[in-house]
Design an enzyme around this catalytic site. Sequence first.
Site, mmCIF file in Angstrom:
data_model
loop_
_atom_site.group_PDB
_atom_site.id
_atom_site.type_symbol
_atom_site.label_atom_id
_atom_site.label_comp_id
_atom_site.label_asym_id
_atom_site.label_seq_id
_atom_site.Cartn_x
_atom_site.Cartn_y
_atom_site.Cartn_z
ATOM 1 N N PHE A 181 0.851 -1.187 0.000
ATOM 2 C CA PHE A 181 0.000 0.000 0.000
ATOM 3 C C PHE A 181 0.881 1.228 0.000
ATOM 4 C CE2 PHE A 181 -2.070 3.447 2.345
ATOM 5 C CZ PHE A 181 -3.238 3.601 1.600
ATOM 6 N N ALA A 193 2.842 18.993 16.951
ATOM 7 C CA ALA A 193 3.698 17.977 16.340
ATOM 8 C C ALA A 193 3.327 17.811 14.888
ATOM 9 C CB ALA A 193 3.550 16.646 17.072
ATOM 10 N N GLU A 214 6.360 23.205 13.115
ATOM 11 C CA GLU A 214 5.051 22.819 13.652
ATOM 12 C C GLU A 214 4.609 23.759 14.778
ATOM 13 O OE1 GLU A 214 2.846 20.666 12.498
ATOM 14 O OE2 GLU A 214 4.167 20.021 10.879
ATOM 15 N N GLU A 231 1.123 25.661 14.132
ATOM 16 C CA GLU A 231 -0.024 25.263 14.951
ATOM 17 C C GLU A 231 -0.360 26.245 16.068
ATOM 18 O OE1 GLU A 231 0.535 21.167 16.117
ATOM 19 O OE2 GLU A 231 0.304 20.473 14.041
ATOM 20 N N SER A 287 4.670 3.219 18.115
ATOM 21 C CA SER A 287 3.973 1.939 18.260
ATOM 22 C C SER A 287 4.772 0.879 17.510
ATOM 23 C CB SER A 287 2.548 2.036 17.716
ATOM 24 O OG SER A 287 1.843 0.845 17.967
ATOM 25 N N PRO A 288 5.898 0.419 18.090
ATOM 26 C CA PRO A 288 6.852 -0.415 17.351
ATOM 27 C C PRO A 288 6.347 -1.797 16.944
ATOM 28 C CG PRO A 288 7.474 -0.274 19.664
ATOM 29 C CD PRO A 288 6.336 0.691 19.460
ATOM 30 N N GLY A 289 5.190 -2.178 17.388
ATOM 31 C CA GLY A 289 4.628 -3.442 16.932
ATOM 32 C C GLY A 289 4.138 -3.370 15.494
ATOM 33 N N GLU A 327 7.751 4.424 12.810
ATOM 34 C CA GLU A 327 7.795 5.858 13.095
ATOM 35 C C GLU A 327 8.632 6.168 14.338
ATOM 36 O OE1 GLU A 327 4.657 9.512 13.695
ATOM 37 O OE2 GLU A 327 4.192 7.605 14.660
ATOM 38 N N GLU A 331 -6.681 21.209 9.735
ATOM 39 C CA GLU A 331 -6.459 21.363 11.181
ATOM 40 C C GLU A 331 -7.367 22.452 11.752
ATOM 41 O OE1 GLU A 331 -1.768 20.266 11.764
ATOM 42 O OE2 GLU A 331 -2.223 22.277 11.027
#
Length: 177
Positions: free
Chosen positions: A10, A71, A87, A91, A108-110, A114, A135
Site C-alpha cells: 500500500f 507535532a 510545527e 499550529e 507503536s513499534p509493533g 515511526e 487542522e
Amino acid sequence: MNADNREIVFNGLVYDIEQMLVEIGSHGSHTFQIIRHPGGAGVLPVHADGSVSLIRQLRPAVDTVLLEIPAGRLGPGEPPHHCAGRELREETGMRAGQLVPLGMIHSSPGVFDEIVHLYAATGISQGEAEPEDDEDIEVVRMPFSEALAMAAEGRISDAKTIVTLFRWDQRCKTQTT
C-alpha cells in the site's frame, strides 16, 4: 532478524505498508506488515512563567478531540529540530528562542517504524498561527503542574505528549538538584 520477500502492499499519502516474511529464530518464518512512516517531531512550548501550551484538536483515527503537544511529520530530508520549530509556528504561532532536545520515542513499534523526536521550546515569542486546511486547533495554556497531573491521571492520553511532559519534568528536577 532475517527478512525476505519485502513488498510494498500500500502506498498512501502519509505512510506505506510493507509486507515481509521474517525468520524468527527456531519459530520459523512469519508474515509481518509494517507501516512505514517518515517520522515526526513534537514540541512542548514552555513559557517564561513555567506554564505550558498544548493544543486541542480532533483526531479522526480515535474519533475524539485530544490535548497534545504541537507535532507533525518530517518533510523529506528535514532535520527533526526544523520540523519541531515549523510545527510550533504553524499550529500555535509561537517561535522558540531555544529548542531543548528530549530524546525520541517509537510511537507503536509493533506495527510502525515511526520515530518521533521530542523537544521543549523556551524563549517563546508569539505570532500568528498558520494551521493547515485539515487542522482546527485550539491553543490551551496551563500551569505545567496541571498538564503533568492530567497526564498522570489519564486525562491526557496522547503518548508523545505524556512522554514529553514527564521528560521535561525530570529535566527540571535534575537541574535543580
